[in-house]
Design a protein around this motif. Structure first.
Motif, PDB file in Angstrom:
ATOM      1  N   VAL A 288    -140.591 -22.294  -6.861  1.00 24.81           N
ATOM      2  CA  VAL A 288    -140.621 -21.982  -7.957  1.00 24.81           C
ATOM      3  C   VAL A 288    -140.976 -20.019  -7.602  1.00 24.81           C
ATOM      4  O   VAL A 288    -139.993 -19.175  -8.179  1.00 24.81           O
ATOM      5  CB  VAL A 288    -141.804 -22.411  -8.843  1.00 24.81           C
ATOM      6  CG1 VAL A 288    -141.879 -21.018  -9.999  1.00 24.81           C
ATOM      7  CG2 VAL A 288    -141.494 -23.628  -8.748  1.00 24.81           C
ATOM      8  N   SER A 289    -141.527 -19.658  -5.993  1.00 26.34           N
ATOM      9  CA  SER A 289    -142.157 -18.515  -6.572  1.00 26.34           C
ATOM     10  C   SER A 289    -140.715 -17.564  -5.793  1.00 26.34           C
ATOM     11  O   SER A 289    -140.336 -15.747  -6.081  1.00 26.34           O
ATOM     12  CB  SER A 289    -143.160 -18.434  -5.432  1.00 26.34           C
ATOM     13  OG  SER A 289    -142.587 -18.867  -4.322  1.00 26.34           O
ATOM     14  N   VAL A 290    -139.936 -17.955  -5.360  1.00 27.87           N
ATOM     15  CA  VAL A 290    -138.605 -17.520  -5.091  1.00 27.87           C
ATOM     16  C   VAL A 290    -137.359 -17.592  -5.904  1.00 27.87           C
ATOM     17  O   VAL A 290    -136.670 -17.050  -5.979  1.00 27.87           O
ATOM     18  CB  VAL A 290    -137.888 -17.835  -3.534  1.00 27.87           C
ATOM     19  CG1 VAL A 290    -139.095 -17.994  -2.343  1.00 27.87           C
ATOM     20  CG2 VAL A 290    -137.815 -19.360  -3.761  1.00 27.87           C
ATOM     21  N   GLY A 291    -137.795 -17.698  -7.607  1.00 27.10           N
ATOM     22  CA  GLY A 291    -137.404 -18.043  -8.241  1.00 27.10           C
ATOM     23  C   GLY A 291    -135.892 -19.402  -8.577  1.00 27.10           C
ATOM     24  O   GLY A 291    -135.894 -19.088  -9.597  1.00 27.10           O
ATOM     25  N   PHE A 292    -136.783 -20.971  -7.972  1.00 22.57           N
ATOM     26  CA  PHE A 292    -135.857 -21.439  -8.581  1.00 22.57           C
ATOM     27  C   PHE A 292    -136.447 -22.077  -9.518  1.00 22.57           C
ATOM     28  O   PHE A 292    -137.982 -22.525  -9.227  1.00 22.57           O
ATOM     29  CB  PHE A 292    -135.784 -21.937  -6.885  1.00 22.57           C
ATOM     30  CG  PHE A 292    -134.562 -22.303  -6.084  1.00 22.57           C
ATOM     31  CD1 PHE A 292    -133.271 -23.071  -5.982  1.00 22.57           C
ATOM     32  CD2 PHE A 292    -134.553 -21.715  -4.988  1.00 22.57           C
ATOM     33  CE1 PHE A 292    -132.482 -22.215  -5.403  1.00 22.57           C
ATOM     34  CE2 PHE A 292    -134.491 -21.594  -3.994  1.00 22.57           C
ATOM     35  CZ  PHE A 292    -132.826 -21.967  -4.076  1.00 22.57           C
ATOM     36  N   GLU A 293    -135.620 -22.997  -9.890  1.00 21.11           N
ATOM     37  CA  GLU A 293    -136.297 -24.609 -10.750  1.00 21.11           C
ATOM     38  C   GLU A 293    -136.178 -25.754 -10.452  1.00 21.11           C
ATOM     39  O   GLU A 293    -134.732 -26.661  -9.914  1.00 21.11           O
ATOM     40  CB  GLU A 293    -135.896 -24.659 -12.143  1.00 21.11           C
ATOM     41  CG  GLU A 293    -135.842 -25.846 -13.508  1.00 21.11           C
ATOM     42  CD  GLU A 293    -135.107 -25.590 -14.415  1.00 21.11           C
ATOM     43  OE1 GLU A 293    -135.012 -25.537 -15.313  1.00 21.11           O
ATOM     44  OE2 GLU A 293    -133.673 -25.662 -14.264  1.00 21.11           O
ATOM     45  N   PRO A 294    -137.775 -25.795 -10.136  1.00 18.80           N
ATOM     46  CA  PRO A 294    -137.338 -27.841  -9.346  1.00 18.80           C
ATOM     47  C   PRO A 294    -136.842 -28.678  -9.906  1.00 18.80           C
ATOM     48  O   PRO A 294    -137.164 -28.307 -11.564  1.00 18.80           O
ATOM     49  CB  PRO A 294    -139.236 -28.483  -9.188  1.00 18.80           C
ATOM     50  CG  PRO A 294    -139.792 -26.629  -8.567  1.00 18.80           C
ATOM     51  CD  PRO A 294    -138.670 -25.607  -9.537  1.00 18.80           C
TER      52      PRO A 294
END
Length: 326
Positions: A288-294
Motif C-alpha cells: 500500500v505504501s508504494v502505491g499498490f492496491e492489495p
C-alpha cells in the motif's frame, strides 16, 4: 467498511489462520533455495513488489528466495528463462499481468501465455498515470492536448516497453485526441522516467508505483489517472475518464506464475505459501505504501480466467489501433 479495509481484514484473517495451522516452514514446497525471476530492471515497479514479497516468503518457508532480474523484450526473456527451468517449483516468476496479456499481442515472445504459463497468485493491482516533464506547459489533459497540437510533429511519449499498457495507453490517447505524438520505447520504467524528468521525452503513461515518489517530489507532473475511478492514494488527481477519455483504463495485477507443467498439487502448495506471505501486515502495508492496491485471494482457476479475459481485451485494442512494436 470500505473495499480496501475489507481486503485488509481478509488478508489478516488468512494470515492468522495460516499461522495457527503450523510453524514457520510448514508451507514450504521445497527444501532448496527458490529463484524468483523478475522481468524488469532493479528499481522498477515489478522489482519493488518482488523484493517486498521475496523477503517475507523466505522467512515463511525457511529457504532463501533469490530475486533474479531479467529485463528486456517486454518481459519475454524472463518468461522464457522460467519455462526453460525444470518444473519443480524452484523457479517462479513474479510479473505484472501485462507481460502475459499485452506484450504477446505485439511481439514474437516465443511462448503461449494461455497454454505455457500458469498463474498462481495475484498479489496487488496497480494503475497507470499520465505524467510529464516539469517543463510541460500544462496542468491537465486538456492543456496537454492544446500544447501538442500547437507543436505538430515535434513531440513524443515514452513507454516502458513496446507492447505494454504504457504504449497502448499512449496510442489510444494519440488517436482519441487527434495527436501525432511519436512513441519512444525504453527497457523499463526507470530509464523511461529518467528521460521524462530530463525533458528529452516529455510525456508518458507509467505505473503509479514508480511515478508516485517522483510526483510527490515534484520531479514529474501528473495529468490524470488511467482509470474510471480515482486512485485512493492520489485522491486529488482526476481520472482520464473524468477528462473525456473513458476507454483509457489500465489496471494490471502483479503476482506469481509458474510453468504450466508444474503439477496441480505443487501449484497449490506455492499458492498457499505466497498467499500466506502476502497476508502478513508487513507485506500488505508495504504494498500500500508504494502505491499498490492489495487484492483478495483468488483460486488459480479464477486467476486463469481473469488472465484470459484481459488477454482478449488487449487483443481487441491492438487490432482496433493497429499497434505494432517500435
Amino acid at each position: 467498511m470500505n473495499h480496501t479495509a475489507i481486503i485488509r481484514t481478509c488478508r489478516y484473517l488468512t494470515c492468522a489462520l495460516f499461522m495457527a495451522l503450523g510453524a514457520k516452514g510448514a508451507f514450504a514446497w521445497t527444501d532448496k533455495p527458490v529463484r524468483m525471476i523478475v522481468p524488469a530492471p532493479p528499481g522498477g515497479t515489478i522489482d519493488i513488489v518482488a523484493r517486498i514479497v521475496a523477503d517475507e516468503l523466505s522467512t515463511q518457508i525457511g529457504q532463501p528466495v533469490v530475486v533474479d532480474n531479467k529485463p528486456g523484450a517486454g518481459g519475454s526473456i524472463a518468461v522464457r528463462s522460467m519455462l526453460s527451468s525444470p518444473p519443480d517449483g524452484r523457479t517462479i516468476l513474479l510479473t505484472a499481468s501485462n507481460v502475459l496479456t499485452e506484450v504477446p499481442q505485439v511481439l514474437n515472445v516465443g511462448f503461449d501465455p494461455l497454454k505455457d504459463v500458469k498463474p498462481v497468485v495475484a498479489l496487488a493491482r496497480g494503475v497507470m498515470v499520465f505524467v510529464g516533464s516539469p517543463g510541460v506547459p500544462a496542468r491537465d489533459v486538456k492543456g496537454v492536448v492544446a500544447w501538442v497540437k500547437a507543436n505538430p510533429g515535434k513531440l513524443s511519449y515514452a513507454s516502458y516497453s513496446s507492447g505494454t499498457a504504457s504504449q497502448y495507453a499512449g496510442a489510444m490517447f494519440n488517436k482519441e485526441a487527434g495527436l501525432d505524438l511519436t512513441h519512444v520505447p525504453f527497457p523499463g520504467s526507470v530509464p523511461a522516467l529518467t528521460q521524462v524528468m530530463g525533458g528529452q521525452v516529455p510525456l508518458m503513461f507509467d505505473g503509479v508505483v514508480t511515478s508516485k515518489p517522483l510526483i510527490a517530489a515534484g520531479k514529474i507532473k501528473v495529468f490524470g489517472v488511467a482509470s474510471k475511478t480515482r486512485w485512493p492514494q492520489l485522491p486529488n488527481v482526476p481520472t482520464l475518464a473524468e477528462q473525456g477519455y473513458p476507454d483509457i483504463d489500465f489496471r494490471n495485477w502483479t503476482g506469481v506464475v509458474v510453468p504450466a507443467k508444474v503439477s496441480p498439487a505443487l501449484t497449490e502448495k506455492i499458492h498457499a505459501a505466497v498467499s500466506r506471505a502476502a497476508a502478513t501486515p508487513k507485506v500488505h502495508d508495504r504494498l500500500v505504501s508504494v502505491g499498490f492496491e492489495p487484492m483478495p485471494d483468488q483460486s488459480t482457476a479464477q486467476l486463469a480466467n481473469d488472465l484470459r479475459v484481459e488477454f482478449e481485451r488487449n487483443a481487441r485494442i491492438v487490432k482496433s489501433l493497429d499497434i505494432k512494436a517500435d
